[in-house]
Design an enzyme around this catalytic site. Sequence first.
Site, PDB file in Angstrom:
ATOM      1  N   GLY A 170      -0.043  -4.421  10.375  1.00 45.83           N
ATOM      2  CA  GLY A 170       1.099  -4.401   9.853  1.00 45.83           C
ATOM      3  C   GLY A 170       1.232  -2.659   9.693  1.00 45.83           C
TER       4      GLY A 170
ATOM      5  N   ALA B 231      -0.788   0.347   6.253  1.00 42.27           N
ATOM      6  CA  ALA B 231      -1.058   0.301   7.234  1.00 42.27           C
ATOM      7  C   ALA B 231      -2.094  -1.602   6.880  1.00 42.27           C
ATOM      8  CB  ALA B 231      -1.316   0.012   8.260  1.00 42.27           C
ATOM      9  N   ASP B 232      -2.848  -2.342   7.338  1.00 42.18           N
ATOM     10  CA  ASP B 232      -2.882  -3.561   7.225  1.00 42.18           C
ATOM     11  C   ASP B 232      -2.723  -4.561   8.335  1.00 42.18           C
ATOM     12  OD1 ASP B 232      -4.636  -4.821   4.102  1.00 42.18           O
ATOM     13  OD2 ASP B 232      -4.237  -6.551   6.113  1.00 42.18           O
ATOM     14  N   THR B 233      -4.254  -4.798   9.001  1.00 47.05           N
ATOM     15  CA  THR B 233      -4.742  -5.530   9.775  1.00 47.05           C
ATOM     16  C   THR B 233      -5.680  -7.157   9.711  1.00 47.05           C
ATOM     17  OG1 THR B 233      -5.093  -3.230  10.942  1.00 47.05           O
ATOM     18  CG2 THR B 233      -6.681  -5.856  11.618  1.00 47.05           C
TER      19      THR B 233
ATOM     20  N   LYS C  80       0.944  -1.258  -0.144  1.00 45.04           N
ATOM     21  CA  LYS C  80      -0.089   0.035   0.053  1.00 45.04           C
ATOM     22  C   LYS C  80       0.768   1.058   0.057  1.00 45.04           C
ATOM     23  CE  LYS C  80      -4.058  -2.396   2.493  1.00 45.04           C
ATOM     24  NZ  LYS C  80      -4.223  -2.233   3.260  1.00 45.04           N
TER      25      LYS C  80
END
Length: 206
Positions: free
Chosen positions: A114, A77-79, A54
């Site tokens: 992350g 960010a990624d969840t 991203k």
Amino acid sequence: MKQSVKVILASGSPRRKELFERIGIVFSVIKSDEEEVITKVDPAEVVRELAEQKARAVAKRILEADFSNENTLIVGADTVVVSEGRILGKPKDEEDALSILMSLSGKEHFVYTGVCALLLDERGTIKEDKSFSFADETAVVMYPFMEEEALAYIKTGEPMDKAGAYGIQGIGTCLVKEIRGSYENVMGFPMGSFFRLACQKNFFRL
């Protein structure tokens, strides 16, 4: 709060925007529209990989446009939610949301977020030595709940855009018995860890 960089959040998540606003970071939002590709297996590596994709996609878009000629920090960010070794993303529909929620009832699961922060200098070059990435893990234990409760929660609409089909900062908090780790990480951005690392790079200071 003082910041020495222009900040771009590479996410349209309202929870992440809220967390940035809450501590006074001045930022703008540019969402990444590129398709995400997962090549990792470990959940912590998966979210770091997606966060970097991203951030780099947004960096590419900025560099293809007129660059602002100032240091710019792009934050991706990624969840994901992991239950019994299975990665749970956002529900596809209400039926999927029900399946996800019932799989979490009365059990412990883990939330991984992350973060990738890329610094573009005045020339538009990514400064790898000033950039950083990491992943945070939080354990969450849910109360046991009935299918009727899950259906009522789904009808509120809250679960539909959230990994794991619940929002700890909203009505979903009623389903959560306890957490071990960062609450903000479950919301979708581990602000404490991010802020400390960014301060070490001299991007921010109180």
